[in-house]
Design a protein around this motif. Structure first.
Motif, PDB file in Angstrom:
ATOM      1  N   SER A  60       0.829  -1.209   0.000  1.00 62.46           N
ATOM      2  CA  SER A  60       0.000   0.000   0.000  1.00 62.46           C
ATOM      3  C   SER A  60       0.861   1.255   0.000  1.00 62.46           C
ATOM      4  CB  SER A  60      -0.934  -0.010   1.217  1.00 62.46           C
ATOM      5  OG  SER A  60      -0.182   0.065   2.427  1.00 62.46           O
ATOM      6  N   GLY A  61       1.944   1.243   0.787  1.00 57.24           N
ATOM      7  CA  GLY A  61       2.833   2.404   0.819  1.00 57.24           C
ATOM      8  C   GLY A  61       3.609   2.575  -0.463  1.00 57.24           C
ATOM      9  N   LEU A  62       4.040   1.460  -1.064  1.00 57.60           N
ATOM     10  CA  LEU A  62       4.802   1.531  -2.312  1.00 57.60           C
ATOM     11  C   LEU A  62       3.947   2.121  -3.435  1.00 57.60           C
ATOM     12  CD1 LEU A  62       7.252   0.883  -4.070  1.00 57.60           C
ATOM     13  CD2 LEU A  62       6.351  -1.447  -4.346  1.00 57.60           C
ATOM     14  N   GLY A  63       2.701   1.698  -3.542  1.00 55.23           N
ATOM     15  CA  GLY A  63       1.835   2.200  -4.608  1.00 55.23           C
ATOM     16  C   GLY A  63       1.641   3.702  -4.529  1.00 55.23           C
ATOM     17  N   LEU A  64       1.384   4.220  -3.330  1.00 52.11           N
ATOM     18  CA  LEU A  64       1.169   5.662  -3.184  1.00 52.11           C
ATOM     19  C   LEU A  64       2.458   6.444  -3.362  1.00 52.11           C
ATOM     20  CD1 LEU A  64      -1.388   5.839  -0.232  1.00 52.11           C
ATOM     21  CD2 LEU A  64      -1.795   6.227  -2.671  1.00 52.11           C
ATOM     22  N   SER A  65       3.581   5.857  -2.977  1.00 48.12           N
ATOM     23  CA  SER A  65       4.850   6.568  -3.171  1.00 48.12           C
ATOM     24  C   SER A  65       5.175   6.698  -4.656  1.00 48.12           C
ATOM     25  CB  SER A  65       5.981   5.839  -2.436  1.00 48.12           C
ATOM     26  OG  SER A  65       6.265   4.590  -3.051  1.00 48.12           O
ATOM     27  N   LEU A  66       4.728   5.740  -5.480  1.00 47.13           N
ATOM     28  CA  LEU A  66       4.934   5.839  -6.919  1.00 47.13           C
ATOM     29  C   LEU A  66       4.125   6.981  -7.529  1.00 47.13           C
ATOM     30  CD1 LEU A  66       4.857   2.047  -7.953  1.00 47.13           C
ATOM     31  CD2 LEU A  66       6.857   3.547  -7.824  1.00 47.13           C
ATOM     32  N   VAL A  67       3.001   7.332  -6.890  1.00 49.75           N
ATOM     33  CA  VAL A  67       2.143   8.402  -7.401  1.00 49.75           C
ATOM     34  C   VAL A  67       2.563   9.758  -6.843  1.00 49.75           C
ATOM     35  CG1 VAL A  67      -0.226   9.270  -7.555  1.00 49.75           C
ATOM     36  CG2 VAL A  67       0.208   6.806  -7.640  1.00 49.75           C
ATOM     37  N   PHE A  68       2.758   9.829  -5.521  1.00 49.26           N
ATOM     38  CA  PHE A  68       2.982  11.122  -4.865  1.00 49.26           C
ATOM     39  C   PHE A  68       4.410  11.333  -4.391  1.00 49.26           C
ATOM     40  CE2 PHE A  68      -1.469   9.870  -4.021  1.00 49.26           C
ATOM     41  CZ  PHE A  68      -2.114  10.895  -4.698  1.00 49.26           C
ATOM     42  N   TRP A 108       6.006   5.864   5.314  1.00 44.51           N
ATOM     43  CA  TRP A 108       5.028   6.816   5.840  1.00 44.51           C
ATOM     44  C   TRP A 108       3.674   6.633   5.173  1.00 44.51           C
ATOM     45  CZ3 TRP A 108       6.078   8.691  10.267  1.00 44.51           C
ATOM     46  CH2 TRP A 108       7.403   8.985  10.620  1.00 44.51           C
ATOM     47  N   TRP A 109       3.665   6.303   3.898  1.00 47.10           N
ATOM     48  CA  TRP A 109       2.399   6.025   3.221  1.00 47.10           C
ATOM     49  C   TRP A 109       1.757   4.763   3.786  1.00 47.10           C
ATOM     50  CZ3 TRP A 109      -0.099   9.634   1.034  1.00 47.10           C
ATOM     51  CH2 TRP A 109       0.553  10.635   0.302  1.00 47.10           C
ATOM     52  N   THR A 110       2.576   3.791   4.160  1.00 46.97           N
ATOM     53  CA  THR A 110       2.049   2.574   4.790  1.00 46.97           C
ATOM     54  C   THR A 110       1.348   2.909   6.093  1.00 46.97           C
ATOM     55  OG1 THR A 110       3.664   1.066   3.816  1.00 46.97           O
ATOM     56  CG2 THR A 110       2.709   0.416   5.926  1.00 46.97           C
ATOM     57  N   LEU A 111       1.966   3.747   6.898  1.00 45.34           N
ATOM     58  CA  LEU A 111       1.351   4.140   8.170  1.00 45.34           C
ATOM     59  C   LEU A 111       0.054   4.913   7.939  1.00 45.34           C
ATOM     60  CD1 LEU A 111       4.522   5.210  10.205  1.00 45.34           C
ATOM     61  CD2 LEU A 111       3.230   3.059  10.341  1.00 45.34           C
ATOM     62  N   ALA A 112       0.041   5.749   6.894  1.00 40.46           N
ATOM     63  CA  ALA A 112      -1.180   6.497   6.581  1.00 40.46           C
ATOM     64  C   ALA A 112      -2.306   5.549   6.169  1.00 40.46           C
ATOM     65  CB  ALA A 112      -0.900   7.510   5.469  1.00 40.46           C
ATOM     66  N   CYS A 113      -1.986   4.565   5.316  1.00 39.15           N
ATOM     67  CA  CYS A 113      -2.995   3.590   4.881  1.00 39.15           C
ATOM     68  C   CYS A 113      -3.500   2.767   6.059  1.00 39.15           C
ATOM     69  CB  CYS A 113      -2.418   2.668   3.815  1.00 39.15           C
ATOM     70  SG  CYS A 113      -2.139   3.459   2.218  1.00 39.15           S
TER      71      CYS A 113
END
Length: 448
Positions: free
Chosen positions: A150-158, A164-169
């Protein structure tokens, strides 16, 4: 299930139409039709369509669990390394997954309690505990891959750190946990995510222009390329997930599905909910085969490389399309995995299985917290040893779950007219053999 014929009086069948004002008007018109009847018919069909759509949900939860980061990663490697030749594995795995998910749902529909409670009642309390705690242990291990994904996918976009994206998800999923109508919220969210994923991967497959003829051959002609190794194990393990199929019964009971809704549920939920992730996996293989043949060598292409397959045509929007699809896969798997883990832990220990229970929610929090904690400790990288441990647990638990469901599904005193037919038993036996073969291959490759 047989349809029940309407009751008749001693004077013969009743003509209900003649007793209505609309029927009287139709008779007076002489053409046997009624303007009112003709206008209400479409409304009746519309209501039936809405009622059918309302049954969608439980199988999509199960499909979301199996269509996670591990599934996408193995699909990209399959396409980049072996072209279209392994699509048949997805086709066979999807059929077997459908058979076992349907079996779990049928068991749940005829049981007084949950699937684990029914196992305890018919096969002994120890077997029910093994099933519940075994599934929980597997979800605990796989929570790490879902969290990292989940964190890797959002880091590729933003951009930014995947950790940190993992913690947000994880925080978002925890927020969902405390929703007043938990299952309804989870179900609707997963349906939306699945729709986004489907659009993303269909667009990816169309734009990359794969060889549809070769894909058709690869889906119906079984071949095992040299050097495929554990990749075929990963493809079967992620697309024919007995753990997810086992949870299908829980999702259907949480939704409140009734026995008389079995046929309709099968058509509008079970079949599309299980087939959808199989189709999306095949599309990913086809896209990777079309644009990344040989990329990455023996290791296959990475997700970073695959996320850029649309950039020559769609620019950075292409990377965003794929990344959102990957994020959706990881997030939906995270939700379904944690929900199943908390539910099975509580039920295995004899504390009930309702999602509204604080004990079930505590188990869900435990799965999510474990995934987030290991992700932080590993600085956003998925620990290989933990994934190996999860695979080892699958070796032990998956065949046990399959055998337990097969035994219950063949008990006429429990199942009645929903007992396994001969062809369902044949397909179930094939599935059990496939599980045993995968487990054997995993053990031989990992330890010898």
């Amino acid at each position: 299930m047989s349809d029940v014929a309407p009751a008749r009086s001693n004077n013969g069948p009743t003509d209900r139409r003649a007793a209505t004002p609309q029927a009287t008007a139709a008779s007076a018109s002489g053409d046997g039709t009624s303007p009112v009847a003709s206008t209400t018919a479409p409304v009746g069909r519309g209501r039936r369509a809405l009622r059918m759509l309302a049954l969608m949900g439980p199988a999509f939860i199960v499909g979301a669990w199996q269509f996670g980061p591990g599934n996408l990663t193995s699909a990209v490697q399959a396409g980049s390394r072996f072209g279209y030749s392994l699509i048949w594995v997805i086709a066979v795995s999807t059929v077997l997954m459908l058979v076992y998910a349907d079996m779990s749902i049928r068991i749940a529909l005829v049981s007084k309690g949950s699937v684990v409670q029914t196992i305890k009642e018919h096969l002994g309390s120890w077997s029910g505990r093994i099933a519940g705690l075994g599934v929980f242990a597997i979800t605990l291990m796989f929570s790490v891959g879902n969290a990292v994904g989940s964190g890797l996918g959002l880091s590729l976009v933003f951009g930014g750190s995947p950790m940190w994206w993992t913690l947000a998800c994880t925080a978002v999923v925890v927020g969902i946990l405390f929703a007043r109508r938990l299952y309804t919220v989870i179900e609707k969210l997963v349906l939306v995510i699945v729709a986004i994923m489907a659009a993303s991967f269909v667009a990816t497959a169309i734009v990359t222009r794969p060889d549809w003829g070769a894909a058709a051959v690869g889906s119906i002609v079984p071949t095992v390329p040299a050097g495929v190794g554990l990749l075929i194990v990963a493809l079967v393990g992620t697309n024919f997930s007995v753990n997810a199929a086992f949870y299908a019964g829980y999702a259907s009971r949480e939704r409140g599905l009734r026995r008389d809704q079995y046929r309709e549920t099968t058509l509008v939920d079970t079949i599309p909910g299980i087939v959808a992730p199989g189709v999306m996996t095949a599309l990913v293989i086809m896209a990777a085969a079309a644009v990344l043949p040989g990329v990455g060598g023996e290791q296959g292409a990475t997700l970073n490389q695959f996320s850029a397959v649309l950039t020559p045509i769609a620019g950075e929007a292409g990377r965003t399309i794929f990344s959102l699809g990957f994020t959706g896969a990881a997030l939906s798997a995270m939700i379904a995995n944690a929900t199943a883990g908390g539910t099975l832990l509580s039920d295995g220990l004899g504390h009930g299985n309702k999602l509204s229970s604080w004990k079930v929610r505590s188990g869900i929090l435990g799965v999510l917290g474990f995934g987030a904690l290991i992700t932080v400790l590993a600085h956003g990288a998925s620990p290989v040893q933990l994934i190996i441990a999860a695979q080892a647990l699958t070796v032990v638990i998956a065949p046990i779950l399959a055998v337990l469901m097969l035994i219950l599904a063949n008990r006429s005193t429990l199942m009645g007219d929903l007992r396994n037919t001969w062809w369902q038993n044949v397909l179930s036996a094939i599935g059990l053999i496939a599980i045993a073969a995968v487990c054997y291959q995993l053990v031989i490759t990992s330890f010898f």
